[in-house]
Design a protein around this motif. Structure first.
Motif, mmCIF file in Angstrom:
data_model
loop_
_atom_site.group_PDB
_atom_site.id
_atom_site.type_symbol
_atom_site.label_atom_id
_atom_site.label_comp_id
_atom_site.label_asym_id
_atom_site.label_seq_id
_atom_site.Cartn_x
_atom_site.Cartn_y
_atom_site.Cartn_z
ATOM 1 N N THR A 61 -43.944 -0.467 -54.548
ATOM 2 C CA THR A 61 -44.012 0.685 -53.650
ATOM 3 C C THR A 61 -45.419 0.900 -53.074
ATOM 4 O O THR A 61 -45.541 1.152 -51.873
ATOM 5 N N PRO A 62 -46.501 0.803 -53.889
ATOM 6 C CA PRO A 62 -47.850 0.980 -53.310
ATOM 7 C C PRO A 62 -48.145 0.012 -52.163
ATOM 8 O O PRO A 62 -48.814 0.390 -51.188
ATOM 9 N N PHE A 63 -47.659 -1.248 -52.272
ATOM 10 C CA PHE A 63 -47.894 -2.197 -51.175
ATOM 11 C C PHE A 63 -47.196 -1.732 -49.903
ATOM 12 O O PHE A 63 -47.791 -1.734 -48.819
ATOM 13 N N ASN A 72 -51.532 -11.186 -55.701
ATOM 14 C CA ASN A 72 -50.416 -10.294 -56.027
ATOM 15 C C ASN A 72 -50.380 -9.106 -55.062
ATOM 16 O O ASN A 72 -51.122 -9.069 -54.080
ATOM 17 N N SER A 73 -49.544 -8.157 -55.366
ATOM 18 C CA SER A 73 -49.371 -6.996 -54.483
ATOM 19 C C SER A 73 -50.688 -6.258 -54.262
ATOM 20 O O SER A 73 -50.977 -5.792 -53.156
ATOM 21 N N ILE A 74 -51.507 -6.149 -55.310
ATOM 22 C CA ILE A 74 -52.796 -5.445 -55.221
ATOM 23 C C ILE A 74 -53.739 -6.174 -54.260
ATOM 24 O O ILE A 74 -54.438 -5.546 -53.457
ATOM 25 N N THR A 75 -53.750 -7.513 -54.335
ATOM 26 C CA THR A 75 -54.589 -8.321 -53.442
ATOM 27 C C THR A 75 -54.234 -8.035 -51.989
ATOM 28 O O THR A 75 -55.105 -7.723 -51.161
ATOM 29 N N MET A 99 -38.009 -2.041 -47.885
ATOM 30 C CA MET A 99 -38.264 -1.497 -49.226
ATOM 31 C C MET A 99 -36.979 -1.457 -50.039
ATOM 32 O O MET A 99 -36.954 -1.848 -51.206
ATOM 33 N N LYS A 100 -35.909 -0.967 -49.412
ATOM 34 C CA LYS A 100 -34.627 -0.863 -50.113
ATOM 35 C C LYS A 100 -34.091 -2.233 -50.490
ATOM 36 O O LYS A 100 -33.553 -2.422 -51.579
ATOM 37 N N ILE A 115 -45.643 9.546 -51.254
ATOM 38 C CA ILE A 115 -46.659 8.974 -50.362
ATOM 39 C C ILE A 115 -45.994 8.254 -49.192
ATOM 40 O O ILE A 115 -46.435 8.358 -48.049
ATOM 41 N N THR A 116 -44.904 7.528 -49.486
ATOM 42 C CA THR A 116 -44.161 6.827 -48.421
ATOM 43 C C THR A 116 -43.704 7.810 -47.354
ATOM 44 O O THR A 116 -43.952 7.621 -46.163
#
Length: 471
Positions: A396-398, A360-363, A422-423, A432-433
């Protein structure tokens, strides 16, 4: 004999591993007859029917979303409107949810329901939109609906999520003045959770005293909330004192949530000895570990650089039929990635995919961070291609992570492309971005581009404060 201690040692030195569950004896399975042509046709038709239903529902929801800004639709079918609203709430698209709710209120068949307002206010609380939640509460009153305990509790939660504790306490005082709306143990537990989140531990005793005065006894949830709050704040003495109060209450018994909160508190602070001590204490009390417990142990050992013990926990999982989850693999991948052990990180990433688990995104975020730190930008390119060819839901964190990687590598063109992506993926840039990109532009002497981004960030903050519902 403390059976649980063996999980803290390397498997080669353990003669008798702990037994959380009885070993399976023999399993007798009925032999299933393979479906014939007629059965297969029936299954296929069912699948097609389900798919058709899903597609119709999705089309109906999108159709409703197109009509939210118009005032001429006042007699739409109830089902698609309500489904569209539920979907927006589920996905925490608060602006869209409020617009659909506005459309709902225009319908001739509209009838104010407390449950709808409760769900919306809870969502707004999670999205940290307390002003919108307060306004929605006023809308409910204007629709002629009397507030319930659930609605008031949702409003307390909405204020609490944003740290507006004075407003949360004021709401509880309002509840006391309304008949059949007295705050209950759940209301106070939510208030306590808000206080612990914002480190207002000085208010907890006041809340507990008020509960006692009103004759409201603490539940296991209340105690667990306090224990977890003290643990996260590293107030270990207060945490253990609250645990003792829970045991002495007689009516609330420590459970798996208590166990996980306490070992997580010590594990996150690097106090492995205390973590193991409390793990054994709970084991003796009959509170057995679950997969989350074992994930906490894995993460704690990994952070402490105790890789042998980390592997022992994973071996223990396999022996005792605790199947590693995506969370488990994410923990191990992140651990080795942060330590710079790229080969080990990649080994577990391959194992994860080999077991049929979808990263997933966290990975991907952990992989990108590790490659970026090691200066392996080509590997980051590879991850980006994998993500583009998958159906993984990016957040967003990814994007912050991968934008940072290209920013550090000085590839501002790629960084800009990802910002536009992103959009397209409906991921809202956050502080952060912008900070990451501004830092990259400034480092390369692109001060004008940095200033433009800073202006965009200010504009976004101003726009997010606008109200969407009119009373």
């Amino acid at each position: 004999m403390r059976l649980s201690t063996s999980i803290f040692t390397h498997p080669t030195t353990t003669a008798h591993p702990p037994k959380f569950y009885k070993e399976p004896v023999f399993r007798i399975q009925a032999i299933k007859r393979s479906p014939g042509p007629i059965q297969e046709l029936g299954i296929q038709k069912e699948a097609e029917k389900d798919l058709s239903k899903i597609l119709r529902t999705e089309f109906a929801i999108k159709n409703i979303e197109k009509k939210v800004s118009s005032k001429k639709y006042k007699n739409l079918w109830p089902k698609p409107v309500l489904e569209a609203l539920d979907e927006a709430i589920k996905q925490k698209k608060w602006q869209l949810a409020l617009k659909i709710f506005g459309l709902l209120r225009q319908q001739q068949w509209y009838q104010a329901r407390g449950q709808t307002f409760t769900k919306l206010i809870v969502m707004l609380g999670k999205c940290k939109q307390p002003d919108q939640a307060s306004l929605l509460f006023e809308v409910m009153l204007s629709d002629g609906l009397k507030p319930s305990v659930d609605v008031y509790t949702a409003l307390v939660s909405a204020y609490g999520h944003s740290g507006l504790l004075d407003e949360a306490f004021s709401t509880i005082n309002d509840m006391k003045s309304v008949s059949a709306c007295k705050p209950d143990v759940y209301t106070y537990s939510i208030l306590i959770k808000s206080c612990t989140k914002f480190h207002r531990f000085d208010l907890i005793e006041k809340i507990l005293a008020e509960m006692s005065y009103l004759g409201i006894e603490c539940s296991a949830v209340t105690y667990n909330t306090i224990i977890d709050g003290y643990g996260k704040a590293k107030k270990f003495e207060e945490m253990e004192s609250s645990f003792s109060a829970m045991v002495e209450s007689g009516g609330c018994h420590p459970d798996i949530f208590t166990l996980n909160s306490m070992i997580s508190a010590y594990g996150n602070s690097g106090n492995i000895e205390k973590m193991e001590k409390w793990y054994n204490e709970f084991n003796l009390m009959g509170v057995k570990a679950d997969i989350q417990t074992l994930n906490i142990l894995t993460k704690s050992y990994g952070r402490a650089g105790m890789y042998d013990k980390m592997r022992s926990v994973m071996d223990f999982m396999q022996k005792r039929f605790f199947f590693p989850t995506v969370v488990t693999y994410n923990i191990v991948i992140e651990t080795f990635g942060k330590a710079g052990h790229i080969e080990k990180m990649e080994e577990y990433f391959k194992k994860m995919k080999h077991r049929g688990m979808k990263p997933n995104s966290i990975t991907y975020c952990s992989l990108v961070s590790a490659y970026s730190k090691a200066g392996l930008i080509m590997k980051v390119d590879s991850i980006l291609r994998q993500v583009e060819n998958s159906d993984v839901i990016l957040d967003t964190p990814f994007f912050n992570c991968i934008i940072s990687a290209y920013g550090q590598a000085g590839d501002v063109e790629k960084m800009g492309e990802l910002f536009l992506t992103m959009k397209e993926r409906h991921c809202v840039p956050d502080n952060i971005t912008f900070a990451t990109m501004i830092q990259a532009y400034n480092a390369l002497g692109m001060t004008e581009a940095a200033q433009n981004l800073e202006n965009k960030m200010i504009a976004m903050k101003e726009n997010s404060g606008k109200k969407l519902i009119q009373c």
